[in-house]
Motif scaffolding. Structure first.
Motif, mmCIF file in Angstrom:
data_model
loop_
_atom_site.group_PDB
_atom_site.id
_atom_site.type_symbol
_atom_site.label_atom_id
_atom_site.label_comp_id
_atom_site.label_asym_id
_atom_site.label_seq_id
_atom_site.Cartn_x
_atom_site.Cartn_y
_atom_site.Cartn_z
ATOM 1 N N ALA A 59 0.834 -1.204 0.000
ATOM 2 C CA ALA A 59 0.000 0.000 0.000
ATOM 3 C C ALA A 59 0.868 1.255 0.000
ATOM 4 O O ALA A 59 0.596 2.216 -0.729
ATOM 5 C CB ALA A 59 -0.924 -0.007 1.213
ATOM 6 N N LEU A 60 1.929 1.250 0.796
ATOM 7 C CA LEU A 60 2.830 2.403 0.841
ATOM 8 C C LEU A 60 3.522 2.617 -0.503
ATOM 9 O O LEU A 60 3.700 3.763 -0.947
ATOM 10 C CB LEU A 60 3.870 2.196 1.943
ATOM 11 C CG LEU A 60 3.352 2.235 3.383
ATOM 12 C CD1 LEU A 60 4.466 1.853 4.356
ATOM 13 C CD2 LEU A 60 2.805 3.614 3.721
ATOM 14 N N ALA A 61 3.921 1.534 -1.153
ATOM 15 C CA ALA A 61 4.556 1.651 -2.465
ATOM 16 C C ALA A 61 3.602 2.259 -3.472
ATOM 17 O O ALA A 61 3.993 3.092 -4.306
ATOM 18 C CB ALA A 61 5.026 0.274 -2.941
ATOM 19 N N GLN A 62 2.332 1.874 -3.408
ATOM 20 C CA GLN A 62 1.333 2.424 -4.333
ATOM 21 C C GLN A 62 1.137 3.919 -4.098
ATOM 22 O O GLN A 62 1.041 4.702 -5.051
ATOM 23 C CB GLN A 62 0.001 1.690 -4.157
ATOM 24 C CG GLN A 62 -1.082 2.133 -5.141
ATOM 25 C CD GLN A 62 -2.372 1.360 -4.952
ATOM 26 O OE1 GLN A 62 -2.393 0.311 -4.301
ATOM 27 N NE2 GLN A 62 -3.451 1.871 -5.503
ATOM 28 N N VAL A 63 1.111 4.319 -2.846
ATOM 29 C CA VAL A 63 0.963 5.743 -2.523
ATOM 30 C C VAL A 63 2.185 6.526 -2.999
ATOM 31 O O VAL A 63 2.056 7.633 -3.554
ATOM 32 C CB VAL A 63 0.761 5.925 -1.005
ATOM 33 C CG1 VAL A 63 0.781 7.405 -0.631
ATOM 34 C CG2 VAL A 63 -0.558 5.293 -0.572
#
Length: 299
Positions: A59-63
């Motif tokens: 999720a952090l990578a997507q953000v």
């Protein structure tokens, strides 16, 4: 090509962080699994904690890829909000304060930051600082999302419990065949009045009641808003085929009603619950006979 120019062609610090998170996803998840937040929430097995860590890293990578590292409403957080809420709620139930939960979330940054610094060891120092700053901002946003979500879940729980307390605090008592009563204690607001109305109407239907008594002896004050709620409840009961009687009209409340100019002319009122019950029994055709005093001679 100079090293700083090569860094510039790679993309923004946020995208660099996103690429780093994907490449070192497994290592980050493994390190997070040993942190108090994961270790104390996911107690079935360590693999469960690692899996949860992987999901959050993704999720952090997507953000980061979307370059919305400061935005708690970024689409990448959508899929993990429920998990983050469970984690925050679990720590709150364990007795941790909001500050302590926030501290446990902050403790997730150092393990990732150490991996980032080692991963970018050969890069330009300025670029490393920019990437570390982007990572810090991203992790700060993760903390914000977690705390916001946990607070929303807690508020939803409080609202449910409040409704349950209102229902418990509004009992319907069957006084006689065809007569039910609702003793009201405390202030009447819009939410509680709605619960009173629904509870009373359900009792009228279930008990086939012809009379419903609203006893306001325990209501401290009656203003125009309270009177409006009472009128609505009386009108609703009448539509259901039951006559509603309001009891507990104390002298102070009677004076207040007169001073406010409130019109309760269409509502049957009695001074006490006993008076209201007596009226309902009389209307039902029941005869009330006082028992003779002890030692009295019957004639």
């Amino acid at each position: 090509m100079p090293e700083h120019e090569a860094d510039a062609t790679h993309g923004t610090p946020a995208r660099e962080v996103g690429d780093f998170l994907r490449r070192l996803r497994e290592q980050i998840a493994q390190r997070w699994a040993d942190e108090p937040l994961f270790r104390t929430v996911f107690t079935v097995s360590r693999d469960e904690a690692v899996d949860a860590g992987r999901v959050i890293v993704d999720a952090l990578a997507q953000v980061a890829d979307a370059q919305r590292i400061e935005d708690p409403d970024a689409a990448g957080f959508t899929g993990v909000r429920e998990q983050l809420a469970r984690m925050g709620a679990a720590r709150s139930r364990a007795g941790l304060s909001t500050t302590q939960v926030s501290s446990e979330l902050a403790a997730l940054l150092p393990p990732v930051e150490n991996l980032l610094v080692a991963d970018l060891e050969q890069r330009d120092p300025e670029w490393r600082r920019e990437c570390a700053t982007a990572l810090s901002v991203l992790m700060g946003t993760l903390r914000l999302v977690t705390m916001q979500t946990a607070l929303m879940e807690n508020q939803a729980l409080i609202d449910r419990q409040r409704l349950q307390l209102l229902e418990v605090a509004t009992p319907v008592i069957k006084l006689w065949d065809g007569i039910v009563a609702v003793p009201l204690i405390g202030t009447l607001d819009s939410a509680r009045s709605q619960v009173v109305m629904e509870t009373l109407l359900n009792a009228v239907v279930d008990q086939h009641a012809r009379f419903a008594i609203l006893d306001i002896t325990g209501v401290p004050t009656v203003d125009s808003l309270v009177a409006q709620h009472l009128m609505k409840t009386v009108a609703a009961a009448r539509l259901m085929g039951a006559e509603c009687v309001v009891s507990g009209i104390r002298p102070a409340i009677a004076q207040t009603i007169v001073h406010l100019g409130l019109d309760l002319g269409t509502v049957k009122t009695r001074a006490s619950l006993a008076d209201a019950l007596g009226y309902c029994l009389h209307e039902l055709g029941a005869n009330i006979v006082n028992a003779p005093a002890e030692g009295a001679v019957r004639r």
